[in-house]
Motif scaffolding. Structure first.
Motif, PDB file in Angstrom:
ATOM      1  N   LYS A   6       1.033  -1.254  -0.064  1.00  0.00           N
ATOM      2  CA  LYS A   6      -0.016   0.001   0.075  1.00  0.00           C
ATOM      3  C   LYS A   6       0.757   1.136   0.027  1.00  0.00           C
ATOM      4  O   LYS A   6       1.989   1.357   0.308  1.00  0.00           O
ATOM      5  CB  LYS A   6      -0.880  -0.223   1.165  1.00  0.00           C
ATOM      6  N   GLN A   7       0.079   2.178  -0.315  1.00  0.00           N
ATOM      7  CA  GLN A   7       0.698   3.830  -0.118  1.00  0.00           C
ATOM      8  C   GLN A   7       0.908   4.184   1.001  1.00  0.00           C
ATOM      9  O   GLN A   7      -0.422   4.167   1.737  1.00  0.00           O
ATOM     10  CB  GLN A   7       0.132   4.800  -1.307  1.00  0.00           C
ATOM     11  N   SER A   8       1.575   4.602   1.658  1.00  0.00           N
ATOM     12  CA  SER A   8       1.666   5.080   3.136  1.00  0.00           C
ATOM     13  C   SER A   8       2.340   6.115   3.407  1.00  0.00           C
ATOM     14  O   SER A   8       3.621   6.166   2.862  1.00  0.00           O
ATOM     15  CB  SER A   8       1.312   4.181   4.138  1.00  0.00           C
ATOM     16  N   GLN A  13       2.767   6.031   9.926  1.00  0.00           N
ATOM     17  CA  GLN A  13       2.412   4.461   9.741  1.00  0.00           C
ATOM     18  C   GLN A  13       2.772   3.806  11.005  1.00  0.00           C
ATOM     19  O   GLN A  13       3.739   3.798  11.617  1.00  0.00           O
ATOM     20  CB  GLN A  13       3.592   3.718   8.870  1.00  0.00           C
ATOM     21  N   THR A 109       6.578  -2.623   8.058  1.00  0.00           N
ATOM     22  CA  THR A 109       6.409  -1.956   7.087  1.00  0.00           C
ATOM     23  C   THR A 109       7.784  -1.681   6.421  1.00  0.00           C
ATOM     24  O   THR A 109       8.499  -0.800   7.058  1.00  0.00           O
ATOM     25  CB  THR A 109       5.508  -0.667   7.408  1.00  0.00           C
ATOM     26  N   ALA A 166       5.552  -0.835   1.630  1.00  0.00           N
ATOM     27  CA  ALA A 166       4.941   0.467   1.503  1.00  0.00           C
ATOM     28  C   ALA A 166       5.636   1.236   0.413  1.00  0.00           C
ATOM     29  O   ALA A 166       6.795   1.085   0.385  1.00  0.00           O
ATOM     30  CB  ALA A 166       4.978   0.988   2.984  1.00  0.00           C
TER      31      ALA A 166
END
Ligand code: BES
Ligand code: MN
Ligand code: ZN
Length: 503
Positions: A6-8, A13, A109, A166
């Motif tokens: 995912k984009q984060s 985060q 992440t 990410a």
């Protein structure tokens, strides 16, 4: 282990651990810059004080940085930007997961896919990001793999369970599907490793047949069939049956038919050598490291792992796995040097060395494969010690009677980093296996041992497009790190993914 992408935003985060890259010389990756800014230059300070050099595959774990939502930040050295090639990328990923496994983090992440790693692999078929995410999944799965099923007290299972890749920008859909596929491949590799590592007294031909039946039960798209010795006798498989003669364990011929596409599409047939223990037979092997001949079924294990992986992906293609499996043992009933047997093809074989048994079971399985009207046949075998001498433990040996197939396999090897190297199948080698008493003999002398083994198989594969993979040097590791590698599941699955995309 679960994977997602995912984009984060790195500083926002929530995670047990956020992983960001730092280049040698102090340059921060974009994700590391964001963390550094939010944490009042804590990362620049660590670098300035010499705690983190950024040298390739080094790591530094820091706790509770101010302004950062994650509990920990793991800095990973990316080395010099212009030296970030494929090999460096793989070792950086391994170092990151090894460091993560030394923490109590359950989830992590990683901002490593964006950093231009794996750029050497960027081709028309896959970007550097796609290549890197595949290798990241393989490295993650390898880092938590355990082979302790037979220890009285199993080792503590890894705590790391959830991996999020990410990106700072929206991830491309190609990246998402590559991630899903890589996860399925890693499960296939786990199966291949687990079967490979089992000892010969557990993983018998009957055990492999049961494992194939289990796959058939787990997936509607897989149909498993097991032929017994009496069935093989009716088919005239005199060569395969001669190998099992000295063993108390019954031989099996396993087929797994995976239907992912319309019936009108010809299948790709994968034939895997399944010698569950290779003592050499009457041509007995020396004692040192003979235990490693439990790995002589790794070709079979890679076929099972690959079929499991494509079934999990629901790949739109038809594939058949064919696994001839038995033991190679000495006894009063065993075949002897000089014996002549008749293969299913009708060709006769003088067995000059009972330790060259792989080709004897494969030749009948290759003849049998014709019944599936194959588009392509690929056999996978721990076939020759000579291949280990030629290519070491890096590349598997590859032979083909079709240049396009050879090129496609070489490309799949690069894409999956499960690499192969082509060796010649020239007619010039064929006289080395001519016999005075039969149509051929099963050995060709010390010179070109890997090639003469392939030349033997070539005499049974004239009716279809075919490739042979000699995985003797790549299917397992010896010494302190002894264990199956799961290769060439990544290569085979990548080849099938590529084939499924083409009409
Ligand atoms: N399974 C072995 C090949 C092998 C040996 C793989 C060592 C990995 C490590 C195979 O059945 C075999 O014994 N091949 C013989 C052939 C020879 C007798 C022509 C070999 O390589 O020595
Ligand atoms: Mn052998
Ligand atoms: Zn063998």
């Amino acid at each position: 282990m679960e994977f997602s992408i995912k984009q984060s935003i790195p500083d926002k985060q929530r995670s047990n651990c956020v992983v960001v890259g730092v280049y040698e010389g102090g340059k921060l990756s974009p994700a590391a810059q964001i963390i550094d800014k939010a944490a009042k230059h804590a990362i620049s300070d660590l670098i300035a004080h010499g705690d983190m050099s950024g040298k390739s595959a080094t790591t530094l774990l820091v706790h509770k940085l101010p302004g950062i939502s994650a509990e920990r930040v793991l800095l990973v050295g990316l080395g010099k930007a212009d030296e970030l090639n494929n090999k460096a990328t793989v070792s950086i990923l391994r170092a990151a997961f090894s460091a993560l496994n030394n923490t109590p983090a359950k989830d992590a992440t990683l901002y490593l896919i964006d950093e231009g790693v794996g750029k050497d692999a960027a081709t028309s078929t896959s970007s550097g990001q796609v290549w890197t995410i595949r290798q990241a999944v393989f490295a993650a799965a390898e880092s938590v793999y355990r082979s302790d099923a037979l220890k009285s007290k199993p080792a503590k299972a890894a705590t790391l369970k959830n991996i999020t890749f990410a990106t700072l920008d929206k991830p491309a859909s190609a990246l998402k599907s590559a991630l899903e596929q890589a996860a399925a491949v890693s499960h296939g590799m786990d199966l291949a490793k687990t079967l490979g590592n089992l000892p010969g007294n557990v993983c018998t031909p009957t055990y492999l047949a049961a494992a194939a039946q289990t796959l058939g039960k787990a997936h509607k798209s897989i149909k498993t069939t097991v032929l017994e010795e009496k069935d093989m006798r009716k088919l005239g498989m005199g060569s395969l049956l001669s190998v099992t003669q000295g063993s108390e364990q019954p031989a099996k011929l396993i087929t797994l038919e995976y239907h992912g596409a319309d019936k009108k599409h010809k299948p790709i047939v994968l034939v895997g050598k399944g010698i569950t223990f290779d003592s050499g037979g009457i041509s007995l092997k020396p004692g040192a490291e003979m235990d490693e001949m439990k790995y002589d079924m790794c070709g079979a294990a890679s076929v099972l792992g690959t079929i499991q992986a494509i079934a999990e992906m629901g790949l739109k293609i038809n594939v058949v796995g064919v696994i001839p499996t038995c033991e190679n043992l000495p006894s009063g009933k065993a075949i002897k040097p000089g014996d002549i047997v008749t293969s299913m093809s009708g060709q006769t074989i003088e067995i000059l060395n009972t330790d060259a048994e792989g080709r004897l079971i494969l030749c009948d399985a290759l003849t049998y494969s014709k019944k599936f009207n194959p588009d392509t046949v690929i056999d996978i075998a721990t076939l020759t010690g000579a291949c280990v001498i030629a290519l070491g433990h890096v590349a598997s040996g590859m032979f083909s009677n079709d240049d396009k197939l050879a090129r496609e396999l070489l490309a799949a090897g690069d894409q999956s980093h499960d690499r192969i190297w082509q060796l010649p199948l020239w007619e010039d080698y064929q006289p080395l296996i001519d016999s005075n008493f039969a149509d051929m003999q099963n050995i060709g002398g010390r010179a070109g041992g890997t090639i003469t083994a392939a030349c033997f198989l070539a005499r049974f594969t004239k009716d279809y497009r075919w490739a042979h993979l000699d995985i003797a040097g790549t299917a397992w590791k010896s010494g302190k790190e002894k264990g199956a590698t799961g290769r060439p599941v990544p290569l085979l699955t990548q080849y099938l993914i590529n084939r499924a995309q083409k009409p």
